[in-house]
Design a protein around this motif. Structure first.
Motif, short mmCIF file in Angstrom:
data_model
loop_
_atom_site.label_atom_id
_atom_site.label_comp_id
_atom_site.label_asym_id
_atom_site.label_seq_id
_atom_site.Cartn_x
_atom_site.Cartn_y
_atom_site.Cartn_z
N ASP A 187 -14.43 -0.25 9.29
CA ASP A 187 -14.82 -1.62 8.94
C ASP A 187 -14.84 -1.78 7.42
N HIS A 188 -15.42 -0.82 6.73
CA HIS A 188 -15.52 -0.88 5.27
C HIS A 188 -14.16 -0.67 4.61
N ILE A 189 -13.39 0.26 5.16
CA ILE A 189 -12.05 0.53 4.61
C ILE A 189 -11.17 -0.71 4.70
N ASN A 190 -11.16 -1.34 5.86
CA ASN A 190 -10.30 -2.52 6.07
C ASN A 190 -10.68 -3.66 5.14
N LEU A 191 -11.97 -3.83 4.90
CA LEU A 191 -12.44 -4.88 3.99
C LEU A 191 -11.87 -4.68 2.60
#
Length: 283
Positions: free
Chosen positions: A256-260
């Motif tokens: 989730d954090h990586i994609n953001l």
């Protein structure tokens, strides 16, 4: 005159006054002094907006001599290390792939007002990816983070170095010359590393860390902590509700954090193109 207005909370302002020596009068006077110095310095093509200058002033607690030295070092680094600061196009295959892997991942919430990032030191394949490109992606994301989060300037950053899967091949990518360059960057960047937390560390971590520490200031050395007992001791210093599920937390998955942040990099392609003009003029 400066047009800057402090828009953060009263508590943030009180912290800035008490810890960073940032009074209204000091801030206004210091901004004008640094702007004048930059405009009269033909060897630096530097950013003149208040927020960028404040990042350095706050990092040096408004000592003008230290601020000028740090700014000088920062823009020299941008010229002398093109492998990190030139051609920062998020759509380059090697940059895109490392960003998607999540080599440098800011989290969404704060720990004691500090921004938390996870640096996954061994998620890349050393047979395929250059260490310089890994550093480049980290600096790109850190630059964006500093642009959009003024509190980062005031409270600093907590870096969690996840060493899961580190191998001899990864270690070979970090000869002393590259380690020295990395530490120099930490100590002259526009945000302050307040905690360096190493997790999933192998038994030989102290050999590698001692090389890093050899180039660190005494203050930075004191901010290094190694966690040998899994994630339990990490959660003693970082709240679980801040961490991704994979790190024993509750705030979504690491993906989730990586994609953001991958999305933010791509959206900022033009910003990076324009940002390359800011550097020292080498003769």
């Amino acid at each position: 005159m400066s047009t800057y207005k402090f828009t953060l909370s009263d508590a943030d302002e009180k912290f800035a006054i008490n810890v960073l020596n940032e009074t209204y009068e000091t801030r206004a006077k210091s901004l004008e002094e640094i702007k004048k110095w930059l405009m009269e310095n033909p060897n630096i093509s530097g950013k003149l907006d208040d927020l960028n200058i404040l990042a350095f002033l706050r990092g040096c607690k408004f000592c003008l001599d230290k601020t000028k030295e740090k700014i000088q070092n920062y823009y020299e680094m941008r010229s002398k290390v093109p492998e990190w600061f030139a051609n920062r196009d998020p759509l380059l295959p090697q940059i895109d792939e490392l960003a998607r892997l999540g080599v440098f991942v800011p989290l969404r919430q704060f720990q004691d007002n500090k921004h938390v990032v996870i640096i996954r030191t061994a998620v890349h394949d050393p047979r395929k990816h250059k260490q310089d490109d890994v550093f480049k992606v980290g600096k790109m994301i850190l630059d964006l983070l500093g642009c959009e989060n003024e509190r980062l300037q005031i409270y600093g950053i907590i870096a969690i170095f996840d060493m899961q899967g580190i191998s001899v091949a990864h270690a070979r990518q970090l000869p002393p010359s590259k380690i020295k360059k990395a530490v120099h960057a930490w100590q002259n960047y526009h945000c302050r590393p307040k905690q360096l937390e190493f997790i999933n560390a192998p038994v030989y971590i102290n050999v590698l860390l001692n090389v890093f520490k050899g180039f660190m200031s005494k203050k930075l050395k004191g901010r290094v902590r190694v966690h040998f007992s899994g994630l339990n001791t990490l959660q003693d210093v970082i709240n679980k509700n801040i961490l991704p599920i994979e790190y024993g937390g509750t705030d979504g998955t690491i993906d989730d954090h990586i994609n953001l942040w991958h999305k933010r990099l791509v959206q900022s392609r033009e910003w990076f193109r324009q940002d390359e003009m800011y550097r020292s003029i080498l003769h």
